[in-house]
Design an enzyme around this catalytic site. Structure first.
Site, PDB file in Angstrom:
ATOM      1  N   ARG A  15      15.791 -39.440  34.506  1.00 43.45           N
ATOM      2  CA  ARG A  15      14.344 -39.498  34.704  1.00 43.45           C
ATOM      3  C   ARG A  15      13.669 -40.146  33.490  1.00 43.45           C
ATOM      4  O   ARG A  15      14.264 -40.294  32.435  1.00 43.45           O
ATOM      5  CB  ARG A  15      13.786 -38.068  34.902  1.00 43.45           C
ATOM      6  CG  ARG A  15      14.149 -37.465  36.235  1.00 43.45           C
ATOM      7  CD  ARG A  15      13.728 -36.007  36.326  1.00 43.45           C
ATOM      8  NE  ARG A  15      14.544 -35.135  35.485  1.00 43.45           N
ATOM      9  CZ  ARG A  15      14.351 -33.834  35.342  1.00 43.45           C
ATOM     10  NH1 ARG A  15      13.348 -33.237  35.966  1.00 43.45           N
ATOM     11  NH2 ARG A  15      15.151 -33.115  34.583  1.00 43.45           N
ATOM     12  N   LYS A  75      12.808 -34.366  29.194  1.00 38.01           N
ATOM     13  CA  LYS A  75      13.583 -33.229  28.674  1.00 38.01           C
ATOM     14  C   LYS A  75      13.185 -32.910  27.242  1.00 38.01           C
ATOM     15  O   LYS A  75      12.561 -33.716  26.543  1.00 38.01           O
ATOM     16  CB  LYS A  75      15.077 -33.569  28.697  1.00 38.01           C
ATOM     17  CG  LYS A  75      15.648 -33.738  30.077  1.00 38.01           C
ATOM     18  CD  LYS A  75      15.444 -32.537  30.958  1.00 38.01           C
ATOM     19  CE  LYS A  75      16.481 -31.467  30.734  1.00 38.01           C
ATOM     20  NZ  LYS A  75      16.344 -30.392  31.765  1.00 38.01           N
ATOM     21  N   TYR A  94       8.895 -31.207  28.742  1.00 35.11           N
ATOM     22  CA  TYR A  94       9.484 -29.873  28.905  1.00 35.11           C
ATOM     23  C   TYR A  94      10.145 -29.500  27.589  1.00 35.11           C
ATOM     24  O   TYR A  94      10.877 -30.306  27.000  1.00 35.11           O
ATOM     25  CB  TYR A  94      10.552 -29.876  30.006  1.00 35.11           C
ATOM     26  CG  TYR A  94      10.012 -29.986  31.411  1.00 35.11           C
ATOM     27  CD1 TYR A  94       9.212 -28.980  31.950  1.00 35.11           C
ATOM     28  CD2 TYR A  94      10.310 -31.071  32.214  1.00 35.11           C
ATOM     29  CE1 TYR A  94       8.717 -29.071  33.251  1.00 35.11           C
ATOM     30  CE2 TYR A  94       9.828 -31.174  33.514  1.00 35.11           C
ATOM     31  CZ  TYR A  94       9.033 -30.171  34.025  1.00 35.11           C
ATOM     32  OH  TYR A  94       8.548 -30.265  35.302  1.00 35.11           O
ATOM     33  N   HIS A  96      11.137 -25.648  26.784  1.00 33.81           N
ATOM     34  CA  HIS A  96      11.986 -24.450  26.976  1.00 33.81           C
ATOM     35  C   HIS A  96      12.503 -23.941  25.633  1.00 33.81           C
ATOM     36  O   HIS A  96      13.708 -23.879  25.377  1.00 33.81           O
ATOM     37  CB  HIS A  96      13.150 -24.769  27.927  1.00 33.81           C
ATOM     38  CG  HIS A  96      12.690 -25.130  29.308  1.00 33.81           C
ATOM     39  ND1 HIS A  96      12.145 -24.205  30.181  1.00 33.81           N
ATOM     40  CD2 HIS A  96      12.675 -26.313  29.964  1.00 33.81           C
ATOM     41  CE1 HIS A  96      11.820 -24.798  31.313  1.00 33.81           C
ATOM     42  NE2 HIS A  96      12.106 -26.083  31.206  1.00 33.81           N
ATOM     43  N   GLU A 118       6.077 -26.658  30.714  1.00 38.70           N
ATOM     44  CA  GLU A 118       6.362 -25.450  31.500  1.00 38.70           C
ATOM     45  C   GLU A 118       5.447 -24.273  31.206  1.00 38.70           C
ATOM     46  O   GLU A 118       5.451 -23.304  31.961  1.00 38.70           O
ATOM     47  CB  GLU A 118       7.834 -25.032  31.330  1.00 38.70           C
ATOM     48  CG  GLU A 118       8.213 -24.420  29.990  1.00 38.70           C
ATOM     49  CD  GLU A 118       8.576 -25.472  28.928  1.00 38.70           C
ATOM     50  OE1 GLU A 118       8.410 -26.677  29.200  1.00 38.70           O
ATOM     51  OE2 GLU A 118       9.007 -25.077  27.834  1.00 38.70           O
ATOM     52  N   VAL A 239      14.456 -16.517  43.845  1.00 38.12           N
ATOM     53  CA  VAL A 239      13.537 -15.509  43.301  1.00 38.12           C
ATOM     54  C   VAL A 239      13.176 -15.840  41.857  1.00 38.12           C
ATOM     55  O   VAL A 239      13.924 -16.513  41.151  1.00 38.12           O
ATOM     56  CB  VAL A 239      14.127 -14.071  43.350  1.00 38.12           C
ATOM     57  CG1 VAL A 239      14.516 -13.682  44.751  1.00 38.12           C
ATOM     58  CG2 VAL A 239      15.288 -13.929  42.403  1.00 38.12           C
ATOM     59  N   VAL A 267      19.393 -21.426  43.454  1.00 43.55           N
ATOM     60  CA  VAL A 267      18.453 -22.288  42.731  1.00 43.55           C
ATOM     61  C   VAL A 267      17.961 -21.572  41.470  1.00 43.55           C
ATOM     62  O   VAL A 267      17.651 -22.203  40.459  1.00 43.55           O
ATOM     63  CB  VAL A 267      17.257 -22.697  43.631  1.00 43.55           C
ATOM     64  CG1 VAL A 267      16.363 -23.709  42.911  1.00 43.55           C
ATOM     65  CG2 VAL A 267      17.745 -23.274  44.948  1.00 43.55           C
ATOM     66  N   ASP A 270      18.920 -21.327  36.835  1.00 43.88           N
ATOM     67  CA  ASP A 270      18.383 -21.652  35.505  1.00 43.88           C
ATOM     68  C   ASP A 270      17.794 -20.422  34.821  1.00 43.88           C
ATOM     69  O   ASP A 270      17.529 -20.446  33.625  1.00 43.88           O
ATOM     70  CB  ASP A 270      17.356 -22.802  35.591  1.00 43.88           C
ATOM     71  CG  ASP A 270      16.136 -22.430  36.410  1.00 43.88           C
ATOM     72  OD1 ASP A 270      16.224 -21.509  37.248  1.00 43.88           O
ATOM     73  OD2 ASP A 270      15.087 -23.052  36.202  1.00 43.88           O
ATOM     74  N   ALA A 299      22.276 -26.229  37.641  1.00 45.56           N
ATOM     75  CA  ALA A 299      21.128 -25.722  36.887  1.00 45.56           C
ATOM     76  C   ALA A 299      19.972 -26.722  36.801  1.00 45.56           C
ATOM     77  O   ALA A 299      18.827 -26.319  36.618  1.00 45.56           O
ATOM     78  CB  ALA A 299      21.582 -25.314  35.488  1.00 45.56           C
ATOM     79  N   ASN A 300      20.275 -28.029  36.914  1.00 43.90           N
ATOM     80  CA  ASN A 300      19.182 -29.022  36.855  1.00 43.90           C
ATOM     81  C   ASN A 300      19.206 -29.876  38.121  1.00 43.90           C
ATOM     82  O   ASN A 300      19.461 -31.069  38.095  1.00 43.90           O
ATOM     83  CB  ASN A 300      19.293 -29.897  35.603  1.00 43.90           C
ATOM     84  CG  ASN A 300      20.525 -30.787  35.643  1.00 43.90           C
ATOM     85  OD1 ASN A 300      21.532 -30.407  36.237  1.00 43.90           O
ATOM     86  ND2 ASN A 300      20.451 -31.964  35.056  1.00 43.90           N
ATOM     87  N   MET A 301      18.917 -29.219  39.232  1.00 43.10           N
ATOM     88  CA  MET A 301      19.006 -29.911  40.526  1.00 43.10           C
ATOM     89  C   MET A 301      18.151 -31.189  40.583  1.00 43.10           C
ATOM     90  O   MET A 301      18.619 -32.219  41.066  1.00 43.10           O
ATOM     91  CB  MET A 301      18.632 -28.959  41.663  1.00 43.10           C
ATOM     92  CG  MET A 301      19.662 -27.858  41.852  1.00 43.10           C
ATOM     93  SD  MET A 301      19.191 -26.683  43.116  1.00 43.10           S
ATOM     94  CE  MET A 301      19.314 -27.676  44.580  1.00 43.10           C
TER      95      MET A 301
END
Ligand code: NAD
Length: 363
Positions: A15, A75, A94, A96, A118, A239, A267, A270, A299-301
């Protein structure tokens, strides 16, 4: 303002932080944009596409980091990128940071203003810059799950939509948030029988109002979970408990209730995953089998559909990039408390409570 867009360097990240349309909007607002050469190559955007939109092309990342006043990425910055940031510069991407002490320390040392996609909030209490990636992952989960149901992947050989005279697959979606509803929509659109379990009655009502009998909504209890697991061909774990690890709702012992060759797509991996038997996998090696049940836990679909994800991300980030560039980062942050919630590190200080608490910084 001069906005810089470096090529992403994290392993298998294709990306890029801005599309040509995003560049054009910024240029139309009087800004300059510099994109690293071949930055969009992985998603089919050429240097020429960027120059036509009004960007200049930089020969390397060093030029982008040295000249830009604001860096827009996808990222979290890798160590060599963190070391090129400087005081007075803004980083928008992002981050994190909570589980990443090394990156946090490097960003603190840089003196830069670091805004994380995020943690930006919206009026409804949502996270508007996480939502587009949840939409992508939710929709993709059904496509991946359908492929895993095929015999070649070890699946039970069930076609999601069935055919005239043969019943369709049953899809169970656990968690009816952004991921879950997008998964349910696609599964229902492919003709599967879809059930969503959630603990939030208001959310179940909204889904029921929107989709009526197309999607069955069930309040999530242990009883309901066991009952719908037993008949599911495809289970999608979606969830989220904000700020916490995902609850392990499907225990290993429950796999014996399921039909052999059924598929579970986690999903929520992560956040640790919502199935006890989940462990993070990669696009290169996405599935494994436990007790006859295929698990897909990438983890990073969104990285797998990098082109769609790039356009979805720019659509969501562009208003904030424009606000930061038009007003300047200081006034923009002071004038918008939701954008301010995105500020994680500023001039050597950790400014996000969650990150400070997790990593032991003063706040
Ligand atoms: P969301 O907040 O929109 O939805 C989560 C839903 O889970 C809510 O409706 C909530 O009520 C429900 N829930 C919580 N506890 C539950 C329980 N015990 N039983 C049933 N439902 C319960 O979150 P989202 O944006 O849909 O994200 C879901 C997960 O997907 C998150 O962990 C997110 O990080 C992850 N995600 C992963 C990827 C990836 O590439 N793997 C990409 C995007 C998002």
């Amino acid at each position: 303002m001069l906005i810089g867009v470096p090529k992403e360097i994290k392993n298998h990240e294709y990306r890029i932080g801005l599309t040509p349309a995003g560049v054009r909007e910024l240029v139309a607002n009087g800004h300059q944009v510099m994109v690293e050469t071949k930055g969009g190559e992985g998603v089919g955007i050429s240097d020429e596409d960027y120059t036509q939109a009004g960007a200049s092309i930089a020969p390397d990342a060093g030029t982008v980091f040295a000249r830009a006043e604001m860096i827009v990425k996808v990222k979290e910055p890798q160590p060599q990128e963190c070391r090129q940031l400087r005081a007075g510069q803004t980083l928008f991407t992002y981050l994190h940071l909570a589980p990443d002490p090394t990156q946090t320390q490097l960003l603190v040392e840089s003196g830069a203003t670091c805004i994380a996609y995020e943690t930006i909030t919206d009026e409804r209490g949502g996270l508007p810059l996480l939502a587009p990636m949840s939409e992508v992952a939710g929709r993709m989960s059904v496509q991946e799950g359908a492929r895993c149901l095929e015999k070649a992947a070890g699946g039970s050989g069930v076609l999601l939509g069935g055919v005239p005279g043969v019943e369709p697959a049953r899809v169970l979606v656990i968690g009816g948030g952004v991921v879950g509803l997008n998964a349910a929509r696609i599964a229902a659109g492919m003709g599967a029988r879809v059930t969503i379990l959630d603990r939030n009655i208001k959310r179940l009502k909204e889904i029921d109002d929107l989709y009526g009998s197309q999607i069955t909504t069930i309040y999530s209890t242990l009883d309901a979970l066991e009952r719908y697991l037993a008949e599911a061909d495809l289970v999608i774990g979606a969830v989220l408990i904000p700020g916490a690890a995902a609850p392990k709702l499907v225990k290993k012992s429950m796999l014996s209730l399921m039909k052999p060759g059924s598929v579970m797509v986690d999903v929520a991996i992560d956040q640790g995953g919502c199935f006890e038997t989940s462990r993070a996998t990669t696009h290169q090696d996405p599935i494994y089998t436990v007790d006859g049940i295929i698990h897909y836990c990438v983890a990073n679909m969104p990285g797998g559909v990098a082109r769609t994800a790039t356009f979805a991300l720019t659509n969501a980030t562009l208003p904030y990039v424009l606000e930061l560039a038009n007003k300047g980062p200081g006034p923009a942050l002071q004038g918008n408390r939701h954008l301010l919630n995105g500020l994680n590190v500023h001039e050597g200080l950790v400014t996000c409570e969650g990150v400070a608490v997790a990593l032991g910084y003063d706040y």
